[in-house]
Design a protein around this motif. Structure first.
Motif, mmCIF file in Angstrom:
data_model
loop_
_atom_site.group_PDB
_atom_site.id
_atom_site.type_symbol
_atom_site.label_atom_id
_atom_site.label_comp_id
_atom_site.label_asym_id
_atom_site.label_seq_id
_atom_site.Cartn_x
_atom_site.Cartn_y
_atom_site.Cartn_z
ATOM 1 N N ALA A 158 0.850 -1.189 0.000
ATOM 2 C CA ALA A 158 0.000 0.000 0.000
ATOM 3 C C ALA A 158 0.884 1.236 0.000
ATOM 4 C CB ALA A 158 -0.912 0.007 1.221
ATOM 5 N N GLU A 159 0.399 2.303 -0.638
ATOM 6 C CA GLU A 159 1.105 3.575 -0.620
ATOM 7 C C GLU A 159 0.219 4.611 0.045
ATOM 8 O OE1 GLU A 159 2.781 5.034 -4.178
ATOM 9 O OE2 GLU A 159 4.178 3.363 -4.374
ATOM 10 N N LEU A 160 0.738 5.218 1.109
ATOM 11 C CA LEU A 160 -0.026 6.216 1.844
ATOM 12 C C LEU A 160 0.580 7.587 1.598
ATOM 13 C CD1 LEU A 160 -0.398 4.262 5.212
ATOM 14 C CD2 LEU A 160 -1.941 4.298 3.272
ATOM 15 N N PRO A 161 -0.195 8.522 1.018
ATOM 16 C CA PRO A 161 0.333 9.857 0.750
ATOM 17 C C PRO A 161 0.696 10.595 2.039
ATOM 18 C CG PRO A 161 -1.761 9.483 -0.400
ATOM 19 C CD PRO A 161 -1.574 8.352 0.570
ATOM 20 N N ALA A 162 1.736 11.415 1.971
ATOM 21 C CA ALA A 162 2.176 12.176 3.142
ATOM 22 C C ALA A 162 1.042 13.025 3.708
ATOM 23 C CB ALA A 162 3.372 13.059 2.775
ATOM 24 N N THR A 163 0.248 13.633 2.831
ATOM 25 C CA THR A 163 -0.837 14.495 3.297
ATOM 26 C C THR A 163 -1.888 13.697 4.074
ATOM 27 O OG1 THR A 163 -1.804 14.230 1.102
ATOM 28 C CG2 THR A 163 -0.631 16.268 1.524
ATOM 29 N N ALA A 164 -2.195 12.485 3.605
ATOM 30 C CA ALA A 164 -3.184 11.656 4.288
ATOM 31 C C ALA A 164 -2.664 11.227 5.663
ATOM 32 C CB ALA A 164 -3.516 10.425 3.442
ATOM 33 N N LEU A 165 -1.372 10.908 5.722
ATOM 34 C CA LEU A 165 -0.783 10.508 6.998
ATOM 35 C C LEU A 165 -0.781 11.675 7.977
ATOM 36 C CD1 LEU A 165 2.139 8.389 5.577
ATOM 37 C CD2 LEU A 165 0.308 7.534 7.032
ATOM 38 N N ARG A 166 -0.433 12.846 7.463
ATOM 39 C CA ARG A 166 -0.410 14.038 8.320
ATOM 40 C C ARG A 166 -1.812 14.305 8.871
ATOM 41 N NH1 ARG A 166 -0.322 17.189 11.450
ATOM 42 N NH2 ARG A 166 0.803 19.161 11.690
ATOM 43 N N ALA A 167 -2.828 14.116 8.020
ATOM 44 C CA ALA A 167 -4.210 14.366 8.433
ATOM 45 C C ALA A 167 -4.696 13.330 9.434
ATOM 46 C CB ALA A 167 -5.127 14.390 7.214
ATOM 47 N N ALA A 168 -4.096 12.139 9.409
ATOM 48 C CA ALA A 168 -4.545 11.044 10.272
ATOM 49 C C ALA A 168 -3.844 11.037 11.620
ATOM 50 C CB ALA A 168 -4.311 9.700 9.567
ATOM 51 N N CYS A 169 -3.004 12.018 11.878
ATOM 52 C CA CYS A 169 -2.260 12.059 13.143
ATOM 53 C C CYS A 169 -3.226 12.051 14.313
ATOM 54 C CB CYS A 169 -1.354 13.286 13.205
ATOM 55 S SG CYS A 169 -0.372 13.315 14.728
ATOM 56 N N ARG A 170 -2.885 11.232 15.331
ATOM 57 C CA ARG A 170 -3.776 11.076 16.482
ATOM 58 C C ARG A 170 -3.244 11.769 17.732
ATOM 59 N NH1 ARG A 170 -6.925 6.274 15.629
ATOM 60 N NH2 ARG A 170 -7.586 6.385 13.487
ATOM 61 N N CYS A 171 -2.233 12.610 17.601
ATOM 62 C CA CYS A 171 -1.709 13.269 18.805
ATOM 63 C C CYS A 171 -2.733 14.293 19.312
ATOM 64 C CB CYS A 171 -0.349 13.912 18.545
ATOM 65 S SG CYS A 171 -0.398 15.524 17.742
ATOM 66 N N GLY A 172 -2.576 14.725 20.549
ATOM 67 C CA GLY A 172 -3.541 15.605 21.183
ATOM 68 C C GLY A 172 -3.869 16.852 20.377
ATOM 69 N N PRO A 173 -2.865 17.662 20.041
ATOM 70 C CA PRO A 173 -3.148 18.891 19.281
ATOM 71 C C PRO A 173 -3.827 18.615 17.931
ATOM 72 C CG PRO A 173 -0.945 18.961 20.218
ATOM 73 C CD PRO A 173 -1.476 17.579 20.479
ATOM 74 N N CYS A 174 -3.457 17.527 17.269
ATOM 75 C CA CYS A 174 -4.057 17.227 15.964
ATOM 76 C C CYS A 174 -5.515 16.782 16.118
ATOM 77 C CB CYS A 174 -3.254 16.167 15.233
ATOM 78 S SG CYS A 174 -1.690 16.791 14.571
ATOM 79 N N ARG A 175 -5.788 16.001 17.168
ATOM 80 C CA ARG A 175 -7.182 15.607 17.424
ATOM 81 C C ARG A 175 -8.033 16.838 17.698
ATOM 82 N NH1 ARG A 175 -8.424 10.162 19.873
ATOM 83 N NH2 ARG A 175 -6.582 8.884 19.664
ATOM 84 N N ALA A 176 -7.503 17.748 18.522
ATOM 85 C CA ALA A 176 -8.239 18.961 18.867
ATOM 86 C C ALA A 176 -8.495 19.789 17.611
ATOM 87 C CB ALA A 176 -7.453 19.774 19.894
ATOM 88 N N ARG A 177 -7.489 19.884 16.752
ATOM 89 C CA ARG A 177 -7.618 20.660 15.521
ATOM 90 C C ARG A 177 -8.670 20.026 14.610
ATOM 91 N NH1 ARG A 177 -3.566 18.927 12.843
ATOM 92 N NH2 ARG A 177 -5.170 17.579 12.030
ATOM 93 N N ALA A 178 -8.643 18.694 14.522
ATOM 94 C CA ALA A 178 -9.618 17.997 13.671
ATOM 95 C C ALA A 178 -11.040 18.221 14.193
ATOM 96 C CB ALA A 178 -9.285 16.510 13.624
ATOM 97 N N LEU A 179 -11.193 18.238 15.525
ATOM 98 C CA LEU A 179 -12.510 18.467 16.116
ATOM 99 C C LEU A 179 -13.025 19.861 15.777
ATOM 100 C CD1 LEU A 179 -12.166 16.784 19.628
ATOM 101 C CD2 LEU A 179 -13.678 16.089 17.757
ATOM 102 N N ARG A 180 -12.103 20.815 15.608
ATOM 103 C CA ARG A 180 -12.504 22.170 15.219
ATOM 104 C C ARG A 180 -12.773 22.263 13.725
ATOM 105 N NH1 ARG A 180 -8.078 23.585 18.633
ATOM 106 N NH2 ARG A 180 -6.817 24.058 16.809
ATOM 107 N N GLY A 181 -12.498 21.174 13.005
ATOM 108 C CA GLY A 181 -12.762 21.151 11.579
ATOM 109 C C GLY A 181 -11.713 21.851 10.742
ATOM 110 N N GLU A 182 -10.529 22.063 11.339
ATOM 111 C CA GLU A 182 -9.465 22.740 10.598
ATOM 112 C C GLU A 182 -8.615 21.721 9.831
ATOM 113 O OE1 GLU A 182 -7.278 24.972 13.501
ATOM 114 O OE2 GLU A 182 -9.100 25.898 14.295
ATOM 115 N N PRO A 183 -8.108 22.084 8.679
ATOM 116 C CA PRO A 183 -7.272 21.168 7.903
ATOM 117 C C PRO A 183 -5.941 20.896 8.609
ATOM 118 C CG PRO A 183 -7.278 23.341 6.901
ATOM 119 C CD PRO A 183 -8.290 23.378 8.003
ATOM 120 N N ALA A 184 -5.361 19.741 8.329
ATOM 121 C CA ALA A 184 -4.147 19.307 9.013
ATOM 122 C C ALA A 184 -2.935 20.123 8.593
ATOM 123 C CB ALA A 184 -3.908 17.832 8.748
#
Ligand SMILES: [Zn+2]
Length: 92
Positions: free
Chosen positions: A25-51
């Motif tokens: 499988a090939e996972l694009p860097a942008t998709a991986l960045r968007a899938a980050c599960r760290c605290g700040p990234c989860r909070a950002r995703a909950l606000r609906g902001e792009p990664a």
């Protein structure tokens, strides 16, 4: 529980290539960045902001024990721990 571990991991700036027992499988860097599960990234995703912007690249991948990969991105983000189970879910 035994998580599936990839047979091979190949990193390039724009994608992470994983060889799973059932196929590669090939996972694009942008998709991986968007899938980050760290605290700040989860909070950002909950606000609906792009990664990150579409130009984000992978700099480095570091194994974390036998269960995960830590990915370092060109935007300076290095907090992302990606369990094999998450990477496998993203591979389909
Ligand atoms: Zn993150």
């Amino acid at each position: 529980m035994n998580a599936t571990v990839p047979l091979a991991v190949d990193l390039s700036p724009r994608r992470l290539r994983l060889q799973w027992p059932e196929g590669s499988a090939e996972l694009p860097a942008t998709a991986l960045r968007a899938a980050c599960r760290c605290g700040p990234c989860r909070a950002r995703a909950l606000r609906g902001e792009p990664a990150a912007d579409d130009a984000v690249e992978l700099i480095h991948a570091e194994p974390v024990g036998r269960y995960a990969l830590q990915l370092i991105f060109s935007d300076g983000h290095d907090r992302g721990i990606y369990p094999w189970t998450l990477l496998q879910a993203l591979s389909v």
